[in-house]
Design a protein around this motif. Structure first.
Motif, mmCIF file in Angstrom:
data_model
loop_
_atom_site.group_PDB
_atom_site.id
_atom_site.type_symbol
_atom_site.label_atom_id
_atom_site.label_comp_id
_atom_site.label_asym_id
_atom_site.label_seq_id
_atom_site.Cartn_x
_atom_site.Cartn_y
_atom_site.Cartn_z
ATOM 1 N N CYS A 133 -8.671 1.990 6.910
ATOM 2 C CA CYS A 133 -7.416 1.723 6.214
ATOM 3 C C CYS A 133 -6.800 3.041 5.774
ATOM 4 O O CYS A 133 -7.507 3.914 5.256
ATOM 5 N N MET A 134 -5.501 3.162 5.954
ATOM 6 C CA MET A 134 -4.803 4.383 5.562
ATOM 7 C C MET A 134 -4.937 4.643 4.060
ATOM 8 O O MET A 134 -4.786 5.766 3.613
ATOM 9 N N HIS A 136 -3.673 -7.020 2.361
ATOM 10 C CA HIS A 136 -2.944 -6.055 1.526
ATOM 11 C C HIS A 136 -1.834 -6.747 0.740
ATOM 12 O O HIS A 136 -1.649 -6.483 -0.449
ATOM 13 N N GLN A 162 0.834 -1.205 0.000
ATOM 14 C CA GLN A 162 0.000 0.000 0.000
ATOM 15 C C GLN A 162 0.866 1.252 0.000
ATOM 16 O O GLN A 162 0.362 2.352 0.204
ATOM 17 N N HIS A 191 -5.855 -8.015 8.182
ATOM 18 C CA HIS A 191 -5.999 -6.853 7.288
ATOM 19 C C HIS A 191 -4.711 -6.636 6.493
ATOM 20 O O HIS A 191 -4.757 -6.419 5.280
HETATM 21 ZN ZN ZN Z 1 -5.047 -1.058 5.237
#
Ligand code: ZN
Length: 173
Positions: free
Chosen positions: A96-97, A144, A53, A140
């Motif tokens: 989520c960022m 990703h 990410q 989580h």
């Molecule tokens: Zn995330």
């Protein structure tokens, strides 16, 4: 060490898988981990980050986490992490960022307890059992690394509403 930009949904790069690390001691791997920790520590309300990410040319299968254990026993860097046991169920809010964290959070069905196997940044194999929040966090981050963001786990009805919300946020920004 440097701050690395976090990719925003719907950037297609979020759906690329992390490259399996074959040599943990390689300088590019160690530098990636350093940059990930630096970015984690300098990003508000950030519980963990996955390399996939972030704005890396070749993101590897690495995640870094804050330590939520009372005794400092929780690993903070998981390389090539795999869930080897899971049981129970939880249904808690996630954010989520990479998915407009100040605006979007939705409950996602996850295992309540997991055991994860990974390498640490020294190349040692570790196995760690987690439950509740940390179990959710690790699941989580592993999503990703498999090219998946949590909103892909929502029902199509909910997903439609979230996508609509995201369209509005992008329009306003
Ligand atoms: Zn995330």
């Amino acid at each position: 060490m440097a701050m690395v930009a976090i990719l925003n949904y719907p950037n297609p790069r979020l759906h690329k898988k992390g490259e399996i690390v074959t040599d943990v001691s390689a300088p590019d791997v160690q530098a990636m981990i350093d940059d990930m920790f630096y970015t984690l520590e300098h990003t508000n309300n950030c519980a963990g980050l996955a390399a996939t990410q972030m704005d890396f040319a070749n993101p590897k299968a690495i995640t870094v986490l804050n330590d939520y254990s009372e005794d400092g026993s929780q690993p903070r860097c998981l390389i090539n992490p795999v869930i080897i046991e899971q049981e129970g169920e939880q249904f808690e809010d996630e954010g989520c960022m990479s998915v407009y964290p100040r605006h979007i959070y939705e409950p996602v069905k996850r295992a309540a307890r997991i055991k994860v196997r990974a390498l640490d940044r020294h190349g040692n194999t570790i196995e760690y059992s987690a439950e509740g929040y940390v179990a959710k966090l690790i699941q989580h981050e592993i999503d990703h690394l498999n090219g998946m963001v949590y909103i892909q786990r929502l029902s199509s009805l909910k997903r439609g509403r979230v996508d609509e919300k995201i369209r509005k946020i992008i329009k306003k920004s």
